[in-house]
Design an enzyme around this catalytic site. Structure first.
Site, PDB file in Angstrom:
ATOM      1  N   ASP A 122     -22.356 -17.782   7.056  1.00  0.00           N
ATOM      2  CA  ASP A 122     -23.165 -18.261   8.177  1.00  0.00           C
ATOM      3  C   ASP A 122     -24.626 -17.905   7.919  1.00  0.00           C
ATOM      4  O   ASP A 122     -25.017 -16.748   8.029  1.00  0.00           O
ATOM      5  CB  ASP A 122     -22.637 -17.585   9.457  1.00  0.00           C
ATOM      6  CG  ASP A 122     -23.543 -17.830  10.647  1.00  0.00           C
ATOM      7  OD1 ASP A 122     -24.348 -18.787  10.605  1.00  0.00           O
ATOM      8  OD2 ASP A 122     -23.441 -17.053  11.620  1.00  0.00           O
ATOM      9  N   ASP A 177     -25.227 -17.998  13.937  1.00  0.00           N
ATOM     10  CA  ASP A 177     -24.577 -18.395  15.188  1.00  0.00           C
ATOM     11  C   ASP A 177     -23.069 -18.124  15.188  1.00  0.00           C
ATOM     12  O   ASP A 177     -22.350 -18.548  16.080  1.00  0.00           O
ATOM     13  CB  ASP A 177     -24.860 -19.885  15.498  1.00  0.00           C
ATOM     14  CG  ASP A 177     -24.235 -20.812  14.462  1.00  0.00           C
ATOM     15  OD1 ASP A 177     -23.656 -20.305  13.469  1.00  0.00           O
ATOM     16  OD2 ASP A 177     -24.317 -22.038  14.630  1.00  0.00           O
ATOM     17  N   ASP A 198     -21.951 -22.414   7.605  1.00  0.00           N
ATOM     18  CA  ASP A 198     -22.691 -23.683   7.588  1.00  0.00           C
ATOM     19  C   ASP A 198     -23.047 -24.103   6.154  1.00  0.00           C
ATOM     20  O   ASP A 198     -22.784 -23.378   5.196  1.00  0.00           O
ATOM     21  CB  ASP A 198     -23.943 -23.585   8.467  1.00  0.00           C
ATOM     22  CG  ASP A 198     -24.694 -22.284   8.251  1.00  0.00           C
ATOM     23  OD1 ASP A 198     -24.817 -21.882   7.074  1.00  0.00           O
ATOM     24  OD2 ASP A 198     -25.126 -21.655   9.230  1.00  0.00           O
ATOM     25  N   ASP A 216     -13.751 -33.627   1.427  1.00  0.00           N
ATOM     26  CA  ASP A 216     -12.509 -34.019   2.077  1.00  0.00           C
ATOM     27  C   ASP A 216     -12.768 -35.313   2.817  1.00  0.00           C
ATOM     28  O   ASP A 216     -13.768 -35.411   3.535  1.00  0.00           O
ATOM     29  CB  ASP A 216     -12.150 -32.955   3.114  1.00  0.00           C
ATOM     30  CG  ASP A 216     -10.835 -32.315   2.846  1.00  0.00           C
ATOM     31  OD1 ASP A 216      -9.823 -32.922   3.208  1.00  0.00           O
ATOM     32  OD2 ASP A 216     -10.820 -31.198   2.295  1.00  0.00           O
ATOM     33  N   ASP A 221      -7.285 -36.763   2.536  1.00  0.00           N
ATOM     34  CA  ASP A 221      -6.446 -36.079   3.518  1.00  0.00           C
ATOM     35  C   ASP A 221      -5.287 -36.970   3.975  1.00  0.00           C
ATOM     36  O   ASP A 221      -5.484 -38.145   4.297  1.00  0.00           O
ATOM     37  CB  ASP A 221      -7.317 -35.733   4.737  1.00  0.00           C
ATOM     38  CG  ASP A 221      -6.577 -34.934   5.771  1.00  0.00           C
ATOM     39  OD1 ASP A 221      -6.305 -33.759   5.510  1.00  0.00           O
ATOM     40  OD2 ASP A 221      -6.265 -35.489   6.851  1.00  0.00           O
ATOM     41  N   GLU A 240      -3.796 -35.489  -0.850  1.00  0.00           N
ATOM     42  CA  GLU A 240      -2.793 -34.766  -0.076  1.00  0.00           C
ATOM     43  C   GLU A 240      -1.808 -35.857   0.317  1.00  0.00           C
ATOM     44  O   GLU A 240      -2.124 -36.722   1.121  1.00  0.00           O
ATOM     45  CB  GLU A 240      -3.413 -34.128   1.155  1.00  0.00           C
ATOM     46  CG  GLU A 240      -2.421 -33.213   1.839  1.00  0.00           C
ATOM     47  CD  GLU A 240      -2.735 -32.967   3.299  1.00  0.00           C
ATOM     48  OE1 GLU A 240      -2.421 -31.868   3.761  1.00  0.00           O
ATOM     49  OE2 GLU A 240      -3.238 -33.864   3.985  1.00  0.00           O
ATOM     50  N   HIS A 281      -6.738 -24.168   2.844  1.00  0.00           N
ATOM     51  CA  HIS A 281      -7.048 -23.867   4.243  1.00  0.00           C
ATOM     52  C   HIS A 281      -5.846 -24.063   5.173  1.00  0.00           C
ATOM     53  O   HIS A 281      -5.952 -23.785   6.361  1.00  0.00           O
ATOM     54  CB  HIS A 281      -8.198 -24.774   4.693  1.00  0.00           C
ATOM     55  CG  HIS A 281      -7.774 -26.206   4.747  1.00  0.00           C
ATOM     56  ND1 HIS A 281      -7.459 -26.924   3.608  1.00  0.00           N
ATOM     57  CD2 HIS A 281      -7.544 -27.041   5.791  1.00  0.00           C
ATOM     58  CE1 HIS A 281      -7.068 -28.128   3.960  1.00  0.00           C
ATOM     59  NE2 HIS A 281      -7.118 -28.234   5.263  1.00  0.00           N
ATOM     60  N   ASP A 282      -4.735 -24.568   4.651  1.00  0.00           N
ATOM     61  CA  ASP A 282      -3.547 -24.785   5.486  1.00  0.00           C
ATOM     62  C   ASP A 282      -2.443 -23.765   5.198  1.00  0.00           C
ATOM     63  O   ASP A 282      -1.399 -23.788   5.847  1.00  0.00           O
ATOM     64  CB  ASP A 282      -2.942 -26.175   5.224  1.00  0.00           C
ATOM     65  CG  ASP A 282      -3.799 -27.295   5.781  1.00  0.00           C
ATOM     66  OD1 ASP A 282      -4.583 -27.044   6.714  1.00  0.00           O
ATOM     67  OD2 ASP A 282      -3.680 -28.422   5.276  1.00  0.00           O
TER      68      ASP A 282
HETATM   69  C1  NOJ Z   1      -4.169 -32.073   6.412  1.00  0.00           C
HETATM   70  C2  NOJ Z   1      -5.270 -31.074   6.442  1.00  0.00           C
HETATM   71  O1  NOJ Z   1      -5.203 -30.288   5.301  1.00  0.00           O
HETATM   72  C3  NOJ Z   1      -5.096 -30.286   7.708  1.00  0.00           C
HETATM   73  O2  NOJ Z   1      -5.931 -29.162   7.762  1.00  0.00           O
HETATM   74  C4  NOJ Z   1      -5.320 -31.208   8.872  1.00  0.00           C
HETATM   75  O3  NOJ Z   1      -5.046 -30.512  10.050  1.00  0.00           O
HETATM   76  C5  NOJ Z   1      -4.419 -32.435   8.782  1.00  0.00           C
HETATM   77  N1  NOJ Z   1      -4.342 -32.997   7.483  1.00  0.00           N
HETATM   78  C6  NOJ Z   1      -4.897 -33.503   9.720  1.00  0.00           C
HETATM   79  O4  NOJ Z   1      -6.046 -34.106   9.208  1.00  0.00           O
END
Ligand code: NOJ
Length: 550
Positions: A22, A26, A30, A99, A197, A254, A327-328
């Protein structure tokens, strides 16, 4: 002979902008923050970035709900900040891919607002509306609840993910054209490609056949009807031709729903994508289709089988996108190893997992903080959780009759927020991530793992990642480690072992995935080891990993 490509030689670093750095205080990461940290990334040795969405968005799903593809969300900065980031990255020799979310927009996108406000608007057909769904399928959306949500005028719209993420209707040529224009606009800004995505969701069975419920919520898993449905090939062919097929761009898809044995129909010069992220081994701990992230038992044998299966399927014509974290996903140490061993061996474990995926055949994708050995955090209440998916799963677990504690335990094992709490830069307030109050609380479990400390420690996980990158990309073994074929070796059920071979050269990789010392082959010349004193002896110590030549 494998064709040479810049992206095959690349080492990617995946950034979740909200949690990286950041710069304006804030509490939210960013784009300026990413630009400021480019020297760190350069020093690490990575050559390309994949940045999660920073487009304008109400942030229900942290940017995967886009309300304007051409703008940067103000909390991340401005278009000028994006351009500055791209230019600076270029000066550092770092490429950037973005992405791109093409299956859905935010419900705040002007297209959707217009579509709801006026049934006769051309935007109505940009989405999937039905006046009557009494005979339609009642699928469960990925984040829980029905895929159908009612609008004020009594009609229904379809969404694969949250209700604030209405699906686009890819059958509409006008919509497709608008998307292509937008994609090309970003390509013209100087990016090198995209992570696409949920791309296999764009084609669904539009007859929405009625199917029986499979859960207490009265809904049914959408995967057979809402993912990778025949007909998708034409859409993907057109998408490529009209956009990234125009140049030397990379695409990483993905793409849930593509069985391993069909990967070659999707990856390669003549088909749709450069690479596909495989979930089979990263989601190994999840009950498939479970409405609330139910865990399943898995064995190392099965893990190996899935890992090498993917390598085999892409060995002929394709190329793999190798990763353990994004990130998932929860942090990999916490997922793959037993809790009882983590305190004692976390350092070896982080390096072992790095070794495991980094030298497979394909392009390695590191996720921010993985190079520090960051682990899952601990949520003491569901109020500390931000992830829309975890919140839905928590509710569904309660619906299924589990207690609050059990539901929270499931979130603690699997929440996406484990990968989203702030990156740990130093020992200052908020680990140097922000001078403001972070949008999500900092990690609770691995406070000593910071860039500052690990940068000056030659034995740290961070130093190990630098060594891995040097070995793969800047050593006499680069050719074999990048382009060599892969062959699995199976010395022991607890060891993952493979060799890379090219033109008479051979490099071997072994990872002891257990807490036991195991007999192993003599290693003539050890190129890399996750123990300070590479033994080279005929054994592998707990979680020992080595790269060597015989
Ligand atoms: C896959 C992404 O990796 C995830 O983070 C997102 O929530 C879903 N697609 C919906 O876009």
């Amino acid at each position: 002979m494998t064709e040479r490509k810049w992206w095959k030689e690349a080492v990617f670093y995946q950034i979740y902008p909200k949690s990286f750095y950041d710069a304006n205080g804030d509490g939210i990461g960013d784009l300026k923050g990413i630009t400021q940290k480019l020297p760190y990334l350069k020093e690490l040795g990575i050559t390309a970035l994949r940045i999660c969405p920073f487009y304008q968005s109400p942030m229900v799903d942290n940017g995967y709900d886009i309300s304007d593809y051409y703008q940067v969300n103000p909390e991340f900065g401005s278009i000028e900040d994006a351009e500055e980031l791209l230019q600076c990255a270029k000066r550092y020799g770092i490429r950037v891919i973005l992405d791109m979310v093409l299956n859905h927009t935010s419900d705040q996108h002007p297209w959707f607002r217009e579509a709801c406000a006026d049934k006769n608007s051309k935007y109505r057909d940009y989405y999937i509306f039905r006046d009557d769904i009494s005979k339609a399928s009642q699928f469960r959306s990925i984040f829980g609840g029905s895929t159908w949500t009612r609008t004020e005028d009594g009609s229904w719209y379809y969404h694969t993910f949250a209700q604030q993420q209405p699906d686009l209707n890819w059958e509409n040529p006008g919509l497709r054209k608008e998307l292509y224009t937008m994609i090309n606009w970003w390509l013209d800004r100087g990016i090198s490609g995209f992570r696409l995505d949920a791309i296999t969701c764009i084609q669904k069975d539009m007859s929405f056949p009625r199917v029986e419920a499979d859960g207490a919520d009265g809904l049914c898993d959408l995967r057979n009807y809402g993912l990778n449905v025949p007909g998708i090939e034409e859409k993907l062919r057109e998408l490529k031709k009209e956009t990234y097929g125009r140049g030397d761009y990379v695409t990483v898809a993905e793409a849930p729903g593509i069985p391993g044995e069909r990967l070659e129909e999707y990856i390669g010069e003549d088909v749709f994508f450069s690479m596909i992220f495989d979930f089979s081994y990263t989601d190994i701990d999840l009950e498939p289709g479970s409405p609330w992230a139910k865990m399943r038992r898995w064995s190392l044998e099965e893990f190996k089988e899935k890992l090498f299966r993917n390598q085999r399927f892409v060995s002929e014509t394709g190329w793999a996108a190798n990763y353990l974290e994004n990130h998932d996903q929860p942090r990999s140490i916490s997922k793959y190893f037993q809790r009882k061993d983590i305190e004692k061996y976390s350092d070896q474990m982080a390096k072992a997992l790095g070794t495991l995926f980094f030298f497979l055949r394909g392009t390695p994708f590191i996720y921010q903080g993985e190079e520090l050995g960051m682990r899952n955090t601990c949520f003491s209440s569901i109020d500390e959780v931000n992830d829309v998916n975890s919140l839905g799963q928590y509710e569904r677990a309660l619906e299924e009759g589990y207690t609050r504690q059990e539901a929270l335990d499931a979130v603690n094992r699997r929440s996406r927020d484990h990968a989203r709490y702030p990156m740990q830069w130093n020992g200052d307030l908020n680990f140097g991530f922000s001078e403001g109050k972070p949008w999500i609380q900092c990690g609770q479990t691995c406070g000593e793992l910071t860039v500052e400390r690990e940068s000056v420690d030659g034995q740290s996980v961070l130093s190990y990642y630098k060594k891995m990158i040097r070995l793969r990309n800047h050593s006499p073994y680069s050719e074999v480690l990048i382009y060599g074929d892969l062959e699995e070796i199976a010395p022991d059920p607890d060891i993952i072992c493979y060799k890379r071979i090219r033109g008479g050269e051979e490099v071997r990789v072994a990872v002891n995935m257990s807490g036991k010392t195991l007999p192993f082959a003599e290693m003539r010349q050890v190129l890399l080891s996750n123990y300070e004193d590479p033994s080279g002896a005929a054994l592998l110590r707990p979680y020992e990993a080595a790269v060597w030549v015989e």
